[in-house]
Scaffold this active site. Sequence first.
Site, short mmCIF file in Angstrom:
data_model
loop_
_atom_site.label_atom_id
_atom_site.label_comp_id
_atom_site.label_asym_id
_atom_site.label_seq_id
_atom_site.Cartn_x
_atom_site.Cartn_y
_atom_site.Cartn_z
N GLU A 164 6.31 6.51 -8.90
CA GLU A 164 4.89 6.20 -8.78
C GLU A 164 4.26 7.07 -7.68
O GLU A 164 3.12 7.52 -7.80
CB GLU A 164 4.68 4.72 -8.44
CG GLU A 164 5.06 3.78 -9.55
CD GLU A 164 4.80 2.31 -9.19
OE1 GLU A 164 3.74 2.01 -8.63
OE2 GLU A 164 5.69 1.48 -9.44
N ILE A 168 -10.80 -6.74 -12.58
CA ILE A 168 -12.13 -6.13 -12.40
C ILE A 168 -13.01 -6.55 -13.58
O ILE A 168 -12.55 -6.54 -14.71
CB ILE A 168 -11.95 -4.59 -12.43
CG1 ILE A 168 -11.04 -4.11 -11.32
CG2 ILE A 168 -13.25 -3.87 -12.45
CD1 ILE A 168 -11.69 -3.96 -10.00
N GLY A 181 0.78 -1.23 0.00
CA GLY A 181 0.00 0.00 0.00
C GLY A 181 0.81 1.28 0.00
O GLY A 181 0.33 2.32 0.44
N SER A 182 2.05 1.22 -0.54
CA SER A 182 2.83 2.46 -0.52
C SER A 182 2.23 3.52 -1.45
O SER A 182 2.30 4.72 -1.16
CB SER A 182 4.30 2.20 -0.87
OG SER A 182 4.45 1.83 -2.21
N HIS A 209 0.65 1.38 -13.20
CA HIS A 209 1.43 0.22 -13.66
C HIS A 209 2.91 0.61 -13.71
O HIS A 209 3.25 1.68 -14.23
CB HIS A 209 0.94 -0.21 -15.05
CG HIS A 209 1.64 -1.44 -15.52
ND1 HIS A 209 1.31 -2.71 -15.07
CD2 HIS A 209 2.69 -1.61 -16.37
CE1 HIS A 209 2.12 -3.59 -15.63
NE2 HIS A 209 2.97 -2.96 -16.41
C1 GRF Z 1 3.24 -0.86 -7.66
O1 GRF Z 1 4.45 -1.07 -8.32
C2 GRF Z 1 2.14 -0.61 -8.68
O2 GRF Z 1 2.58 0.03 -9.82
C3 GRF Z 1 1.71 -2.00 -9.03
O3 GRF Z 1 1.78 -2.71 -7.82
C4 GRF Z 1 2.75 -2.12 -6.94
C5 GRF Z 1 2.05 -1.83 -5.65
O4 GRF Z 1 2.90 -1.36 -4.64
N1 GRF Z 1 0.44 -2.00 -9.71
P1 GRF Z 1 2.29 -0.76 -3.30
O5 GRF Z 1 1.35 -1.82 -2.72
O6 GRF Z 1 1.55 0.49 -3.64
O7 GRF Z 1 3.47 -0.52 -2.40
#
Ligand code: GRF
Length: 202
Positions: free
Chosen positions: A176, A90, A12-13, A106
């Site tokens: 991200e 989904i 959940g980062s 992604h």
């Molecule tokens: C991230 O790399 C996101 O792009 C992908 O899954 C990962 C999730 O990381 N879809 P986190 O749970 O948000 O730390």
Amino acid sequence: MLKIAILISGGGSNMESILDSIDSNYLNNIEVVKIISDREANGIEKAKQRGFDTLILDRKIYKGTLSEKILEALENKVDYIVLAGFLSIIDEKLIKKFENKIINIHPSLIPSFCGEGMYGMNVHRAAIKKGVKFSGCTVHFVNEEVDAGAIIKQEVVEVLDDDTPEVLQKRILKKEHSILPDVLKLLSEKEIIVVDDKVKIL
Ligand code: GRF
């Protein structure tokens, strides 16, 4: 106020990057109404600790009805659904109900290294195997095809000669954490439409 739900499966980062951006007032007209995970996830504990309304819809229990359950929990309650590391697929009905209202992050530059099976470390392993000089991350709308919806924003990250998948993942994850709040800011401030599968910001 734009009401959103965040769907997660792991640490959940990315979810935290949204919550932190609200706390710091960078996102000042976004309200997180619910945080849902499809399994026992560390991220859900973090969300609970921060006082958010959480829901675990175990993918093993709900199998074919997971999307239905998500719809039940969110219909008429949120404007957008944010997939922030959500690993379940989904279904069409949910996508139709929230047409161009579901976004996903992604960890590559779509259309490279995406689609079925391209999640987690697989993405970074494939990028390094191919020897690309740049990778990155993409935020896009969700449609019926995996990782194929209209692209809202991308950021580029250089791949270095001695990168391992783990090191590259860390560097991309950092990006991200800024791109996802940036997109939510955009959605909360501008009108965004999709024309010919392409995003237009009005
Ligand atoms: C991230 O790399 C996101 O792009 C992908 O899954 C990962 C999730 O990381 N879809 P986190 O749970 O948000 O730390």
